[in-house]
Enzyme design. Structure first.
Site, PDB file in Angstrom:
ATOM      1  N   LYS A  70     -27.320  56.460 -38.472  1.00 20.27           N
ATOM      2  CA  LYS A  70     -26.988  56.918 -37.421  1.00 20.27           C
ATOM      3  C   LYS A  70     -27.994  57.926 -36.806  1.00 20.27           C
ATOM      4  CE  LYS A  70     -23.969  56.742 -33.907  1.00 20.27           C
ATOM      5  NZ  LYS A  70     -23.290  55.456 -33.375  1.00 20.27           N
TER       6      LYS A  70
ATOM      7  N   ASP B 188     -26.497  54.603 -27.930  1.00 16.53           N
ATOM      8  CA  ASP B 188     -24.917  54.965 -28.302  1.00 16.53           C
ATOM      9  C   ASP B 188     -24.948  56.072 -27.241  1.00 16.53           C
ATOM     10  OD1 ASP B 188     -23.020  55.144 -30.554  1.00 16.53           O
ATOM     11  OD2 ASP B 188     -23.076  57.194 -29.742  1.00 16.53           O
TER      12      ASP B 188
ATOM     13  N   PHE C 290     -15.918  55.929 -18.939  1.00 17.52           N
ATOM     14  CA  PHE C 290     -16.325  54.738 -17.876  1.00 17.52           C
ATOM     15  C   PHE C 290     -17.908  54.429 -18.351  1.00 17.52           C
ATOM     16  CE2 PHE C 290     -19.229  57.878 -15.554  1.00 17.52           C
ATOM     17  CZ  PHE C 290     -18.675  59.035 -15.898  1.00 17.52           C
TER      18      PHE C 290
ATOM     19  N   ASN D 285     -20.619  52.550 -20.904  1.00 18.08           N
ATOM     20  CA  ASN D 285     -21.258  51.222 -21.176  1.00 18.08           C
ATOM     21  C   ASN D 285     -20.139  50.413 -21.673  1.00 18.08           C
ATOM     22  OD1 ASN D 285     -23.469  49.324 -21.029  1.00 18.08           O
ATOM     23  ND2 ASN D 285     -23.152  49.275 -23.269  1.00 18.08           N
TER      24      ASN D 285
END
Ligand code: GLU
Length: 446
Positions: free
Chosen positions: A124, A164, A236, A238
């Site tokens: 990550k 992300d 709200f 992706n």
């Protein structure tokens, strides 16, 4: 394994890293029995080895804003585990990014990626840079600076980042352009790319679609269906958008979405052009959901609250870590909620999960429910290697299969004596086995 000692050492070695400790503790507690029944894992010190990321890279990013002012941010890449494939995981641009959040996300990613059945290790990355209010040129310059440093550590067979929170197709494009400029290679080094230069169909929708495929499997396991169910979704962005889109297709009624500013209650359902409007809202990058109620006056905006106070059958957190706490869990349970599908990474606090499980509410952890995103990234990597593109239906079918197989694995390792499915336990054990066995087979390397 000596859980107490491992936890004590972990706390001593990772001070001031509450998120990493939370993520690690959840895994340790759920795999303890399994590890104790299989002494080879102790013999090879697999648990202790998995608790230490293989590499943590921290770097400086300097960039110039539109007024000529110079800014300094921090960038990270945590390369957690490479046992089953190249490091793989998204890049997050958000003020909450620090070594703690990166470590927890990379740790979770290793288990999640293992569950997908595809050969991907866990990693990550990100930066504490806040995309909110930045111009397109500022975003581009920041992404270029970020990649100028990150490119030293990644590659299509080494580490393959993706998007992300705060990083979508546009940012992936800016980063890819810079990678190409420096390395002179057009390779599958990032996923979430645009379609005409190596991206995969379904990738934008994949996390949300996958989570709803997983929900479908959960419902089926209880001989239940989406019919007549009221659903609250948080976020709200992706991921929320993909979930709402699939729910509309399958006939689930979404009555709420949310933002950091509050939530929208739309009793008529978030459907049709309202779903498209979610994309527009995200594209403004103002990070507020309130304008939905201005555009659709029949919907209400409830400022400063979370949608978990609503009477719904299904709750789907799709925003950020620890967005659903014990009080929220109690409220949902009191209102008769039967399913919580954690679609954000570690979206629920540990005490919220225990509470939901104690009430026998079906709870899917993020590493199972949101694995569709990275799984489709894996499919993008395969297409890049083969230098061809699959049709939409092909990718969707593979995604569906992967989510079903993750669900089966959860059933296999998580079904309790009374028939309740402990998805957290199932996902953690199934994710652990593949990585742990690969580590044993590869000798004492990492
Ligand atoms: N950021 C996503 C996740 O948390 C996707 C990662 C990827 O596609 O590599 O799983």
């Amino acid at each position: 394994m000596d859980l107490k000692k491992i936890l004590a050492d972990l706390e001593a070695n990772n001070p001031a890293q509450p998120l990493y400790l939370q993520a690690a503790k959840e895994v340790l507690e759920t795999i303890e029995d399994f590890v104790n029944k299989n002494p080879k894992y102790d013999k090879y010190a697999i648990v202790e080895r998995l608790l230490e990321p293989e590499r943590i890279i921290q770097f400086k990013i300097t960039w110039v804003d539109d007024n000529g002012k110079i800014h300094v941010n921090r960038g990270y890449r945590v390369q957690h585990n490479m046992a089953i494939g190249p490091y793989k995981g998204g890049i997050r641009f958000h003020p909450s990014v620090n070594v703690d959040s990166m470590k927890f996300l990379a740790f979770e990613q290793t288990f999640k990626n293992s569950l997908t059945t595809l050969p991907m290790g866990g990693g990550k990355g990100g930066s504490d840079f806040d995309p909110q209010g930045k111009s397109e040129n500022e975003m581009m310059r920041f992404c270029q600076s970020f990649m100028t440093e990150l490119q030293k550590y990644i590659g299509p067979e080494t580490d393959v980042p993706a998007g992300d929170i705060g990083v979508g197709a546009r940012e992936v494009g800016f980063m890819y352009g810079q990678y190409k400029r420096i390395r002179d290679e057009h390779v599958g080094v990032l996923t979430g790319k645009s379609l005409n230069w190596g991206g995969s169909l379904i990738r934008p929708e994949a996390t949300g679609f996958g989570s709803i495929y997983f929900l479908q499997a959960m419902l089926k396991a209880k001989k239940d269906s989406l019919k007549g169910k009221k659903i609250a979704v948080s976020g709200f962005g992706n991921v929320a958008w993909g979930a709402v889109l699939k729910l509309e297709e399958l006939g689930g009624k979404v009555i709420a979405i949310s933002g950091p500013d509050g939530y929208i209650l739309d009793e008529d359902g978030v459907t049709g052009d309202k779903v498209d409007y979610m994309r527009e809202l995200l594209a403004t990058r103002n990070n507020v959901v309130a304008p939905y109620a201005t555009k659709y006056p029949k919907a209400k905006f409830i400022a400063g609250k979370k949608p978990w106070e609503l009477k719904v059958d299904i709750a789907i957190p799709c925003a950020i870590q620890n967005e659903l706490n014990l009080d929220d869990a109690k409220q949902l349970a009191a209102n008769g909620c039967q399913y919580v599908v954690e679609t954000s990474n570690m979206g629920c606090t540990a005490d919220a999960i225990y509470y939901l499980q104690s009430k026998k509410i079906s709870f899917a952890p993020g590493k199972a429910a949101n694995a569709g995103g990275v799984a489709t990234s894996g499919l993008e990597m395969t297409q890049n290697s083969m230098k061809l593109s699959w049709r939409r239906e092909e990718v969707d079918e593979k995604l569906h299969q992967i989510m079903s197989s993750i669900h089966e694995n959860c059933l296999k390792y998580g079904t309790e004596k009374d028939g309740y499915i402990n998805y957290v336990k199932g996902a953690n054990i199934a994710g652990f086995i593949k990585v742990a066995d690969a580590m044993i087979e590869q000798g004492v390397a990492y």
